[in-house]
Design a protein around this motif. Structure first.
Motif, PDB file in Angstrom:
ATOM      1  N   UNK A 141     -61.851 -16.551 -49.983  1.00  0.00           N
ATOM      2  CA  UNK A 141     -62.419 -15.225 -49.680  1.00  0.00           C
ATOM      3  C   UNK A 141     -62.805 -15.133 -48.213  1.00  0.00           C
ATOM      4  N   UNK A 142     -62.795 -13.904 -47.688  1.00  0.00           N
ATOM      5  CA  UNK A 142     -63.034 -13.738 -46.255  1.00  0.00           C
ATOM      6  C   UNK A 142     -63.580 -12.342 -45.986  1.00  0.00           C
ATOM      7  N   UNK A 143     -64.477 -12.230 -45.030  1.00  0.00           N
ATOM      8  CA  UNK A 143     -64.932 -10.912 -44.591  1.00  0.00           C
ATOM      9  C   UNK A 143     -64.019 -10.420 -43.480  1.00  0.00           C
ATOM     10  N   UNK A 144     -63.978  -9.105 -43.317  1.00  0.00           N
ATOM     11  CA  UNK A 144     -63.087  -8.495 -42.326  1.00  0.00           C
ATOM     12  C   UNK A 144     -63.763  -7.227 -41.836  1.00  0.00           C
ATOM     13  N   UNK A 145     -64.244  -7.255 -40.589  1.00  0.00           N
ATOM     14  CA  UNK A 145     -65.010  -6.109 -40.106  1.00  0.00           C
ATOM     15  C   UNK A 145     -64.105  -5.070 -39.450  1.00  0.00           C
ATOM     16  N   UNK A 146     -64.706  -3.967 -39.025  1.00  0.00           N
ATOM     17  CA  UNK A 146     -63.926  -2.856 -38.458  1.00  0.00           C
ATOM     18  C   UNK A 146     -63.213  -3.245 -37.172  1.00  0.00           C
ATOM     19  N   UNK A 147     -63.849  -4.105 -36.363  1.00  0.00           N
ATOM     20  CA  UNK A 147     -63.219  -4.527 -35.109  1.00  0.00           C
ATOM     21  C   UNK A 147     -61.964  -5.351 -35.400  1.00  0.00           C
ATOM     22  N   UNK A 148     -62.038  -6.224 -36.396  1.00  0.00           N
ATOM     23  CA  UNK A 148     -60.868  -7.020 -36.768  1.00  0.00           C
ATOM     24  C   UNK A 148     -59.766  -6.129 -37.335  1.00  0.00           C
ATOM     25  N   UNK A 149     -60.164  -5.158 -38.144  1.00  0.00           N
ATOM     26  CA  UNK A 149     -59.170  -4.253 -38.716  1.00  0.00           C
ATOM     27  C   UNK A 149     -58.463  -3.463 -37.621  1.00  0.00           C
ATOM     28  N   UNK A 150     -59.209  -3.046 -36.603  1.00  0.00           N
ATOM     29  CA  UNK A 150     -58.605  -2.293 -35.496  1.00  0.00           C
ATOM     30  C   UNK A 150     -57.550  -3.131 -34.779  1.00  0.00           C
ATOM     31  N   UNK A 151     -57.815  -4.444 -34.643  1.00  0.00           N
ATOM     32  CA  UNK A 151     -56.828  -5.329 -34.005  1.00  0.00           C
ATOM     33  C   UNK A 151     -55.572  -5.419 -34.870  1.00  0.00           C
ATOM     34  N   UNK A 152     -55.754  -5.559 -36.188  1.00  0.00           N
ATOM     35  CA  UNK A 152     -54.595  -5.642 -37.088  1.00  0.00           C
ATOM     36  C   UNK A 152     -53.791  -4.346 -37.060  1.00  0.00           C
ATOM     37  N   UNK A 153     -54.474  -3.207 -36.962  1.00  0.00           N
ATOM     38  CA  UNK A 153     -53.780  -1.920 -36.868  1.00  0.00           C
ATOM     39  C   UNK A 153     -52.935  -1.868 -35.596  1.00  0.00           C
ATOM     40  N   UNK A 154     -53.504  -2.332 -34.477  1.00  0.00           N
ATOM     41  CA  UNK A 154     -52.750  -2.335 -33.218  1.00  0.00           C
ATOM     42  C   UNK A 154     -51.521  -3.247 -33.309  1.00  0.00           C
ATOM     43  N   UNK A 155     -51.680  -4.402 -33.946  1.00  0.00           N
ATOM     44  CA  UNK A 155     -50.547  -5.311 -34.095  1.00  0.00           C
ATOM     45  C   UNK A 155     -49.473  -4.702 -34.999  1.00  0.00           C
ATOM     46  N   UNK A 156     -49.898  -3.959 -36.025  1.00  0.00           N
ATOM     47  CA  UNK A 156     -48.924  -3.284 -36.893  1.00  0.00           C
ATOM     48  C   UNK A 156     -48.141  -2.236 -36.110  1.00  0.00           C
ATOM     49  N   UNK A 157     -48.801  -1.542 -35.204  1.00  0.00           N
ATOM     50  CA  UNK A 157     -48.101  -0.565 -34.360  1.00  0.00           C
ATOM     51  C   UNK A 157     -47.085  -1.262 -33.461  1.00  0.00           C
ATOM     52  N   UNK A 158     -47.421  -2.474 -33.025  1.00  0.00           N
ATOM     53  CA  UNK A 158     -46.469  -3.248 -32.225  1.00  0.00           C
ATOM     54  C   UNK A 158     -45.234  -3.594 -33.048  1.00  0.00           C
ATOM     55  N   UNK A 159     -45.434  -3.921 -34.333  1.00  0.00           N
ATOM     56  CA  UNK A 159     -44.302  -4.198 -35.222  1.00  0.00           C
ATOM     57  C   UNK A 159     -43.397  -2.977 -35.331  1.00  0.00           C
ATOM     58  N   UNK A 160     -43.984  -1.815 -35.575  1.00  0.00           N
ATOM     59  CA  UNK A 160     -43.157  -0.608 -35.719  1.00  0.00           C
ATOM     60  C   UNK A 160     -42.443  -0.282 -34.406  1.00  0.00           C
ATOM     61  N   UNK A 161     -43.098  -0.558 -33.270  1.00  0.00           N
ATOM     62  CA  UNK A 161     -42.425  -0.349 -31.984  1.00  0.00           C
ATOM     63  C   UNK A 161     -41.215  -1.267 -31.845  1.00  0.00           C
ATOM     64  N   UNK A 162     -41.360  -2.519 -32.286  1.00  0.00           N
ATOM     65  CA  UNK A 162     -40.229  -3.449 -32.252  1.00  0.00           C
ATOM     66  C   UNK A 162     -39.098  -2.984 -33.170  1.00  0.00           C
ATOM     67  N   UNK A 163     -39.458  -2.452 -34.331  1.00  0.00           N
ATOM     68  CA  UNK A 163     -38.436  -1.936 -35.238  1.00  0.00           C
ATOM     69  C   UNK A 163     -37.695  -0.761 -34.603  1.00  0.00           C
ATOM     70  N   UNK A 164     -38.430   0.101 -33.924  1.00  0.00           N
ATOM     71  CA  UNK A 164     -37.787   1.224 -33.243  1.00  0.00           C
ATOM     72  C   UNK A 164     -36.859   0.730 -32.135  1.00  0.00           C
ATOM     73  N   UNK A 165     -37.296  -0.298 -31.400  1.00  0.00           N
ATOM     74  CA  UNK A 165     -36.456  -0.837 -30.323  1.00  0.00           C
ATOM     75  C   UNK A 165     -35.154  -1.407 -30.881  1.00  0.00           C
ATOM     76  N   UNK A 166     -35.226  -1.995 -32.094  1.00  0.00           N
ATOM     77  CA  UNK A 166     -34.012  -2.554 -32.695  1.00  0.00           C
ATOM     78  C   UNK A 166     -32.949  -1.489 -32.917  1.00  0.00           C
ATOM     79  N   UNK A 167     -33.377  -0.251 -33.137  1.00  0.00           N
ATOM     80  CA  UNK A 167     -32.397   0.801 -33.424  1.00  0.00           C
ATOM     81  C   UNK A 167     -31.582   1.172 -32.193  1.00  0.00           C
TER      82      UNK A 167
END
Length: 413
Positions: A141-167
């Motif tokens: 089990x693990x806690x996950x605060x809003x600041x950590x979630x914001x970082x994960x959201x930014x990294x997810x946006x980086x993933x989608x940007x990479x997917x767009x670049x692949x096209x």
């Protein structure tokens, strides 16, 4: 139409729109790429978790474009926590799965990989469709605060940007061969020109023999050197007008304009010999590698890219069945689906045993006469069953014509 039927139809339409958005990226079953692996490594390091994946969800499975700490490249879709996450309007965070009634008895929680903490951010297409997730998972089990979630959201946006670049990318970063998407576009263009100007066209599909053993024994770095060396050997036997593209992990397609079947077989044999002569230095000494080849040519029929490559792929498997390190020509025999299979990505369902047994599948090709299906395993699929194409409200009895690995071709009855 009653509420339940109307609601179900709406859900099926939304799911097909989501699958169509995923299909635009043409990323399923492509090799690992450092751009995505870098992100999952960062997720593990930043959040101190044991597992991280870039997960894409098709009709029947979750497939990992990148994985850290996970034992498999794909799993069934239904129990996957990432499958639950794509239906959430916001990121899904579960501090302790055993304390959450939605997941307490989930097979991936009570069994391997024993996920106790989960945080997944949806990967959304520009139209807003959730095609997958970037997730962080831990076996405690693990806690996950809003600041950590914001970082994960930014990294997810980086993933989608990479997917767009692949096209828009035209070259495979590792080997310099055409990317799969660019290869498909070039094949389509070449087929159109060949039909219009009535010239010959052939393609070669080749696959390195026992390549997984090289990666497992010598590491992916050495495996990458082998792939690059083989592509260079292939190029040495081609004309400037020929094209080579990376189709999968160790799979390559060569396009030969103004070339008939017999001439293409001769080219395939030259490439086979060149690859067999390759030497790649490894810590244990020089490595040798061989490849198996399938050849197919336009025959005046109404072929598209997928059908031409499918014929070459069938010949490739004949080469593997013949002992590997050889070349085989696609033979003109009655095809599984006389109607042309069009490339699709649709959710499907296999039903048998009087409707009491079902297996989820993804439909990758479809015609009036049959379909090509992908499943987690073909082991439990009977020879005859009912196939449901959910978005099309199509239900047909069918029989298996061929099955190989995770792929089944069926003929409608």
């Amino acid at each position: 139409m009653g509420y339940e039927a109307g609601h179900s139809a709406k859900l099926d339409a939304c799911e097909q729109d989501r699958l169509a958005a995923l299909d635009q990226y043409d990323v399923l079953d492509t090799p690992p790429e450092e751009a995505f692996d870098r992100i999952t490594r960062l997720v593990r390091s930043i959040f101190g978790v044991s597992m991280s994946t870039v997960t894409l969800i098709d009709g029947h499975r979750q497939w990992f474009k990148s994985q850290q700490g996970m034992p498999n490249a794909e799993t069934e879709r239904a129990p996957a926590l990432c499958n639950a996450a794509i239906h959430h309007p916001r990121p899904l965070v579960v501090p302790d799965t055993l304390q959450d009634r939605r997941f307490a008895d989930n097979p991936f929680v009570v069994g391997a990989p024993f996920i106790r903490f989960y945080a997944g951010v949806q990967l959304r297409s520009p139209e807003g469709h959730a095609i997958g997730t970037l997730c962080a998972m831990h076996d405690q089990p693990k806690t996950f605060d809003n600041a950590q979630l914001a970082i994960l959201v930014d990294l997810a946006k980086t993933v989608t940007s990479e997917l767009e670049l692949r096209t828009v990318a035209t070259r495979d970063a590792l080997t310099g061969a055409l990317s799969r998407r660019a290869l498909r576009e070039e094949c389509s263009r070449a087929i159109s020109l060949a039909r219009r100007h009535r010239f010959e066209l052939a393609c070669i599909f080749f696959d390195l023999d026992h390549f997984k053993n090289i990666n497992d024994t010598h590491g992916h770095g050495t495996g990458g050197q082998v792939l690059r060396a083989c592509v260079e050997a292939c190029r040495g036997e081609l004309r400037s007008t020929d094209t080579v593209g990376r189709f999968g992990g160790e799979e390559f397609v060569v396009l030969l304009p103004h070339t008939g079947a017999q001439a293409a077989m001769a080219v395939a044999e030259k490439i086979r010999g060149a690859i067999a002569r390759c030497r790649v230095e490894a810590e244990a000494g020089p490595l040798r590698v061989t490849a198996s080849f399938g050849v197919a040519a336009l025959d005046g029929g109404d072929l598209d890219v997928d059908q031409l490559v499918k014929r070459a792929d069938a010949a490739l498997y004949a080469a593997k069945d013949g002992g590997r390190n050889n070349c085989q020509m696609w033979q003109t025999v009655e095809e599984v689906n006389p109607g042309l299979l069009r490339r699709v990505l649709k959710a499907g369902q296999i039903t048998f045993n009087g409707g009491r047994s079902t297996i989820e599948c993804t439909i990758r090709g479809l015609s009036r006469n049959g379909a090509m299906l992908q499943v987690i395993s073909t082991a439990d699929v009977p020879d005859r069953f009912k196939l449901g194409v959910l978005s099309d409200e199509l239900y047909r009895m069918c029989r298996i014509a061929t099955k190989r690995d995770t792929q089944i071709e069926v003929v409608f009855e």
